[in-house]
Design an enzyme around this catalytic site. Structure first.
Site, PDB file in Angstrom:
ATOM      1  N   GLN A  42       0.853  -1.192   0.000  1.00 23.32           N
ATOM      2  CA  GLN A  42       0.000   0.000   0.000  1.00 23.32           C
ATOM      3  C   GLN A  42       0.890   1.244   0.000  1.00 23.32           C
ATOM      4  OE1 GLN A  42      -3.412  -0.453   0.028  1.00 23.32           O
ATOM      5  NE2 GLN A  42      -3.372  -2.648   0.422  1.00 23.32           N
TER       6      GLN A  42
ATOM      7  N   ASN B 160       0.129 -11.930   6.392  1.00 16.75           N
ATOM      8  CA  ASN B 160       0.731 -10.946   5.495  1.00 16.75           C
ATOM      9  C   ASN B 160       0.445  -9.540   6.008  1.00 16.75           C
ATOM     10  OD1 ASN B 160      -0.263 -13.390   3.308  1.00 16.75           O
ATOM     11  ND2 ASN B 160       1.876 -12.807   3.437  1.00 16.75           N
TER      12      ASN B 160
ATOM     13  N   ASP C  32      -6.713 -12.252  -3.398  1.00 15.30           N
ATOM     14  CA  ASP C  32      -5.965 -10.977  -3.337  1.00 15.30           C
ATOM     15  C   ASP C  32      -5.312 -10.659  -4.692  1.00 15.30           C
ATOM     16  OD1 ASP C  32      -5.168  -8.609  -2.193  1.00 15.30           O
ATOM     17  OD2 ASP C  32      -3.481  -9.448  -1.095  1.00 15.30           O
TER      18      ASP C  32
ATOM     19  N   ALA D 210       3.133  -7.862  -4.089  1.00 11.26           N
ATOM     20  CA  ALA D 210       2.053  -6.910  -4.396  1.00 11.26           C
ATOM     21  C   ALA D 210       0.840  -7.650  -4.949  1.00 11.26           C
ATOM     22  CB  ALA D 210       2.557  -5.878  -5.404  1.00 11.26           C
ATOM     23  N   GLY D 211       0.109  -8.299  -4.045  1.00 16.21           N
ATOM     24  CA  GLY D 211      -1.065  -9.055  -4.467  1.00 16.21           C
ATOM     25  C   GLY D 211      -0.646 -10.324  -5.192  1.00 16.21           C
TER      26      GLY D 211
HETATM   27 ZN   LIG Z   1      -5.445  -6.770  -0.873  1.00 19.07          ZN
END
Ligand SMILES: [Zn+2]
Length: 378
Positions: free
Chosen positions: A140, A217, A271, A305-306
């Protein structure tokens, strides 16, 4: 419509041979013996499992689209791709964007009207940030992180047409406990991107949070003297999300967590980011550049990242590569996520009166047929 000769995932979480009858959009009967009296479309499910359509409560994008693009075609692209994979109910997630961007994103969600009968049902959305911790931001964007704000949350939810089902926050941040108490009857509060220890997490659960965003995570590890969010989630009976793409969590840990929390508390999630369904290459997530190589999506500094998977692939992965029994994996990809966001009365099991979202899988767990709201879409 009728699906015969099929191994049905029963409400009691076992497979039993039988047939399923569908009238209009709903399941009208489930028989655990075949009867052949009705003159109607018959799907022979010989050799197949019939499972409820999957429910993904946390993913950001796929097929090049991302919920945070705030474009009119973002949600339709995502909803059609997910349904085509057997994920028939979705609750996609926003990222930690700037306030101005969040307003646009929520307005776009608020104006979404499904137009295709091939689109997965939109159960709501999952708001991941901006009320998180800079210390555990994961992928993020740090500059967009802000303290919890009840008024901002309510304004965004109004703009989204009341569609925010989950809000993901760091409980140790200033104002977070008061935020939980203020909104707990309007939305499900989930602990996320946090450095909270056990005591703070327990307090958050006692005040009304009851969900954990991608367990392990973006939080402190599960330590024998500092059990953290993981220990508090176990003690308080919260729902926990697990990303089972094989990249985010080691298979041994996934097996241990199924024993510890049980299938009735584990929500499998993908995700996924926008590269899901596409080739390796350069993409973005939450306003940051992401490189995709094989199963890994990473920021320039290596932060994961995902994922680039979808929930159906995760289901197959936990069964075939992580050795979780199919019956347990199905519950954690259907019933439990549906219960966690309060939509189990409509979906998440093959039960009379529920929307007829059914997936037929062969013995190798390949998707053979998808029925969405009573219509065959694959
Ligand atoms: Zn997420």
């Amino acid at each position: 419509m009728k699906i015969t000769n099929v191994n049905i995932y029963h409400e009691n979480h076992v497979f039993q041979p039988g047939c399923i009858e569908i009238q209009g959009e709903k399941i009208s009967a489930v028989h655990f013996s075949d009867t052949n009296t009705l003159n109607e479309e018959i799907i022979d499910g010989q050799g197949c499992y019939a499972i409820p359509g999957l429910v993904d409560i946390h993913f950001h994008g796929c097929m090049g689209a991302d919920l945070c693009d705030a474009k009119p075609d973002s949600l339709p692209i995502m909803a059609e791709y997910e349904a085509s994979q057997g994920v028939t109910t979705i609750c996609p997630a926003t990222m930690t964007m700037s306030e101005a961007e969040l307003h646009k994103i929520m307005q776009n969600i608020g104006s979404y009207q499904p137009t295709s009968h091939k689109a997965a049902h939109l159960a709501g959305i999952n708001m991941e940030g901006p009320f998180i911790s800079k210390k555990n931001k994961g992928a993020q964007k740090e500059s967009n992180v802000i303290p919890c704000s009840v008024s901002l949350f309510r304004q965004l939810n109004r703009e989204a047409g009341g569609k925010i089902k989950l809000v993901d926050i760091a409980p140790e941040e200033p104002g977070a406990m008061e935020f939980i108490e203020a909104v707990k009857d309007e939305v499900i509060v989930s602990l996320a991107h946090t450095v909270a220890g056990y005591d703070i997490a327990m307090e958050a659960f006692q005040r009304g949070a009851n969900h954990v965003t991608h367990l392990y995570n973006a939080m402190n590890p599960f330590h024998h003297r500092r059990p953290g969010v993981q220990g508090a989630a176990f003690d308080s009976g919260a729902f926990v999300e697990l990303i089972c793409d094989g990249v985010h969590i080691h298979p041994a840990m996934v097996r241990a967590m199924f024993q510890l929390y049980g299938t009735d508390h584990i929500c499998l999630i993908s995700d996924s980011m926008r590269a899901a369904g596409l080739e390796d290459g350069d993409y973005t997530l939450g306003g940051q550049a992401v490189k995709v190589e094989g199963p890994r999506a990473t920021l320039a500094d290596g932060t994961i990242a995902g994922s680039v998977t979808n929930l159906m692939k995760c289901l197959k992965n936990v069964v075939q590569n992580m050795h979780i029994p199919l019956e347990q994996a199905v519950e954690s990809a259907t019933e439990t996520p549906a219960k966690s966001i309060g939509i189990f009365q409509h979906c998440g099991s093959i039960s009379v009166g529920k929307t007829a979202d059914i997936v037929l899988l062969d013995k190798e767990l390949n998707v053979q047929k998808i029925i969405l709201a009573g219509k065959t879409i694959l």
